[in-house]
Design an enzyme around this catalytic site. Structure first.
Site, PDB file in Angstrom:
ATOM      1  N   SER A   1       6.530   9.461   4.778  1.00 24.52           N
ATOM      2  CA  SER A   1       7.187  10.139   3.639  1.00 24.52           C
ATOM      3  C   SER A   1       7.631  11.699   3.362  1.00 24.52           C
ATOM      4  O   SER A   1       6.241  12.048   3.736  1.00 24.52           O
ATOM      5  CB  SER A   1       6.701  10.115   2.292  1.00 24.52           C
TER       6      SER A   1
ATOM      7  N   TYR B   1      -0.859   9.370  -3.063  1.00 27.28           N
ATOM      8  CA  TYR B   1       0.239   8.896  -1.768  1.00 27.28           C
ATOM      9  C   TYR B   1       0.486   9.918  -0.949  1.00 27.28           C
ATOM     10  O   TYR B   1      -0.070  10.116   0.239  1.00 27.28           O
ATOM     11  CB  TYR B   1       1.364   9.255  -3.521  1.00 27.28           C
TER      12      TYR B   1
HETATM   13  N1  LIG Z   1      12.304   4.951  -1.418  1.00 28.55           N
HETATM   14  C1  LIG Z   1      12.149   6.025  -1.323  1.00 28.55           C
HETATM   15  O1  LIG Z   1      12.194   6.957  -1.548  1.00 28.55           O
HETATM   16  C2  LIG Z   1      10.964   6.283  -0.043  1.00 28.55           C
HETATM   17  C3  LIG Z   1      11.125   8.175   0.305  1.00 28.55           C
HETATM   18  C4  LIG Z   1       9.342   8.276   0.724  1.00 28.55           C
HETATM   19  C5  LIG Z   1       8.681   7.695   1.361  1.00 28.55           C
HETATM   20  N2  LIG Z   1       8.689   5.714   1.092  1.00 28.55           N
HETATM   21  C6  LIG Z   1       8.354   4.873   1.707  1.00 28.55           C
HETATM   22  O2  LIG Z   1       8.985   3.977   2.151  1.00 28.55           O
HETATM   23  C7  LIG Z   1       8.613   2.573   2.378  1.00 28.55           C
HETATM   24  C8  LIG Z   1       8.971   1.813   2.288  1.00 28.55           C
HETATM   25  O3  LIG Z   1       9.558   1.982   0.565  1.00 28.55           O
HETATM   26  P1  LIG Z   1      10.672   1.058  -0.616  1.00 28.55           P
HETATM   27  O4  LIG Z   1      10.931   2.798  -1.786  1.00 28.55           O
HETATM   28  O5  LIG Z   1      11.525   0.376   0.024  1.00 28.55           O
HETATM   29  O6  LIG Z   1       9.601   0.350  -1.730  1.00 28.55           O
HETATM   30  P2  LIG Z   1       9.648  -1.241  -2.451  1.00 28.55           P
HETATM   31  O7  LIG Z   1       8.380  -1.226  -3.437  1.00 28.55           O
HETATM   32  O8  LIG Z   1      11.075  -1.412  -2.375  1.00 28.55           O
HETATM   33  O9  LIG Z   1       8.819  -1.917  -1.085  1.00 28.55           O
HETATM   34  C9  LIG Z   1       7.702  -1.958  -0.985  1.00 28.55           C
HETATM   35  C10 LIG Z   1       7.274  -3.465  -0.263  1.00 28.55           C
HETATM   36  O10 LIG Z   1       6.008  -3.503   0.087  1.00 28.55           O
HETATM   37  C11 LIG Z   1       5.271  -4.520   0.012  1.00 28.55           C
HETATM   38  N3  LIG Z   1       4.051  -4.312  -0.207  1.00 28.55           N
HETATM   39  C12 LIG Z   1       3.315  -3.065  -1.046  1.00 28.55           C
HETATM   40  N4  LIG Z   1       1.691  -3.128  -0.751  1.00 28.55           N
HETATM   41  C13 LIG Z   1       1.764  -4.232  -0.232  1.00 28.55           C
HETATM   42  C14 LIG Z   1       1.019  -4.551   0.985  1.00 28.55           C
HETATM   43  N5  LIG Z   1      -0.829  -4.411   0.745  1.00 28.55           N
HETATM   44  N6  LIG Z   1       0.361  -5.275   1.882  1.00 28.55           N
HETATM   45  C15 LIG Z   1       1.869  -5.580   2.712  1.00 28.55           C
HETATM   46  N7  LIG Z   1       2.863  -5.399   1.640  1.00 28.55           N
HETATM   47  C16 LIG Z   1       3.149  -4.373   0.511  1.00 28.55           C
HETATM   48  C17 LIG Z   1       5.613  -4.513  -1.655  1.00 28.55           C
HETATM   49  O11 LIG Z   1       5.793  -6.003  -1.783  1.00 28.55           O
HETATM   50  C18 LIG Z   1       7.284  -4.744  -1.126  1.00 28.55           C
HETATM   51  O12 LIG Z   1       8.106  -5.496  -1.071  1.00 28.55           O
HETATM   52  C19 LIG Z   1       6.978   2.922   1.787  1.00 28.55           C
HETATM   53  O13 LIG Z   1       6.138   3.471   2.395  1.00 28.55           O
HETATM   54  C20 LIG Z   1       7.342   4.103   1.410  1.00 28.55           C
HETATM   55  O14 LIG Z   1       6.167   4.843   0.799  1.00 28.55           O
HETATM   56  C21 LIG Z   1      10.069   5.687   0.332  1.00 28.55           C
END
Ligand SMILES: NC(=O)c1ccc[n+]([C@@H]2O[C@H](COP(=O)([O-])OP(=O)(O)OC[C@H]3O[C@@H](n4cnc5c(N)ncnc54)[C@H](O)[C@@H]3O)[C@@H](O)[C@H]2O)c1
Length: 276
Positions: free
Chosen positions: A142, A155
């Site tokens: 991130s 985080y």
């Molecule tokens: N969306 C954003 O703007 C953004 C920005 C920076 C970083 N990220 C990173 O991108 C990645 C995906 O984020 P997203 O926005 O698609 O989130 P999301 O919440 O839509 O998807 C995350 C998925 O991970 C699963 N999950 C969570 N903990 C888990 C565990 N312990 N074991 C297995 N599965 C688990 C959840 O059930 C969910 O399906 C994350 O690592 C997040 O930190 C997202």
């Protein structure tokens, strides 16, 4: 068909960026293991890929539990005999002032966001990538892995750890033919982000206003970057921490884009507006 007949694991693939990446790998010929700790959601995501002609199966498991990770890796190895690509995408977020974070909350976010990345990478390397001297790992960190955001110490610390794990593994495993890279996605329209935005619309509007491209990313734009780093086209891309953020991290954080849009005022008073 960059991933024809390759075996790809995507963690946290039942939603958001992970789900989009799983769909893209499958569309380009891979067999995709759809990991998530929500078993029904993992099954639904895998079924959707199969319904559109791809190859995918659900791999329910918790990335923060080393026994669960080990069992998941064994399941994939028993089924396909190798893992070509690992995408460490699963993650969670937890907004709290630093002084209020409980020990349990701290351990949980570090366990999911940081431990999970290392456990999966180590297990896949031991089982398949090191013996075969081949593989690609893409970790999802991130912008919070590069700079701090307020009320988010767990985080921020866990995502800095993902950047550090990426660099360490790249340094150690490059000689064994394993490429390790990292995506830092900017603000991307996913359930995680929609939930945060709904809870704090003022902060959300402020963050959106600081994206030079003027909009959040769509999930497929992050999936494309993940797929590139995992592909043979990125054969010499190794240890890269890639921002896919609409230019967000290029903006000096002391400035807002609102000020930039008032450029005509700056032109009228250059001395007052010019000092950084
Ligand atoms: N969306 C954003 O703007 C953004 C920005 C920076 C970083 N990220 C990173 O991108 C990645 C995906 O984020 P997203 O926005 O698609 O989130 P999301 O919440 O839509 O998807 C995350 C998925 O991970 C699963 N999950 C969570 N903990 C888990 C565990 N312990 N074991 C297995 N599965 C688990 C959840 O059930 C969910 O399906 C994350 O690592 C997040 O930190 C997202």
């Amino acid at each position: 068909m960059r991933f024809k007949d390759q075996v790809v694991v995507v963690t946290g693939a039942a939603s958001g960026i992970g789900e989009s990446a799983a769909q893209l790998f499958a569309a380009e010929g891979a067999v995709v293991a759809v990991n998530d700790w929500r078993p029904e959601a993992a099954e639904a995501a895998a079924a959707a890929i199969r319904a559109s002609g791809g190859q995918a199966f659900a791999l329910p498991g918790d990335v923060s539990d080393p026994d669960s990770v080990q069992a998941n890796v064994q399941q994939v190895m028993a089924r396909h005999g190798r893992i070509d690509v690992l995408v460490n995408n699963a993650g969670m977020i937890d907004y709290q002032p630093a002084e209020e974070v409980s020990a349990a909350a701290w351990r949980k976010i570090m366990a999911v966001n940081a431990d999970g990345v290392f456990f999966w990478a180590q297990a896949v390397a031991r089982a398949s990538m090191l013996p075969r001297r081949a593989g690609a790992i893409v970790n999802v960190a991130s912008p919070a892995g590069l700079a701090a955001i307020p009320n988010n110490v767990g985080y921020v610390a866990s995502k800095h750890a993902v950047v550090g794990i990426t660099k360490s593994l790249a340094v150690e495993w490059g000689r064994f033919g394993i490429r390790v890279n990292c995506l830092c996605p900017g603000i991307t329209e996913t359930p995680m982000v929609q939930e945060v935005a709904a809870r704090n619309p003022v902060m959300w509007a402020d963050r959106r206003a600081r994206i030079p491209l003027g909009r959040p990313a769509a999930v497929h734009e992050q999936a494309e970057a993940i797929a590139f780093m995992a592909s043979a086209q990125a054969g010499y891309v190794h240890g890269l921490i890639m921002n896919v953020d609409g230019g967000m991290m290029s903006l000096f954080s002391g400035y807002s884009l609102t000020a930039q849009t008032q450029r005509h005022q700056a032109q009228q008073a250059p001395a007052a507006a010019g000092a950084a």
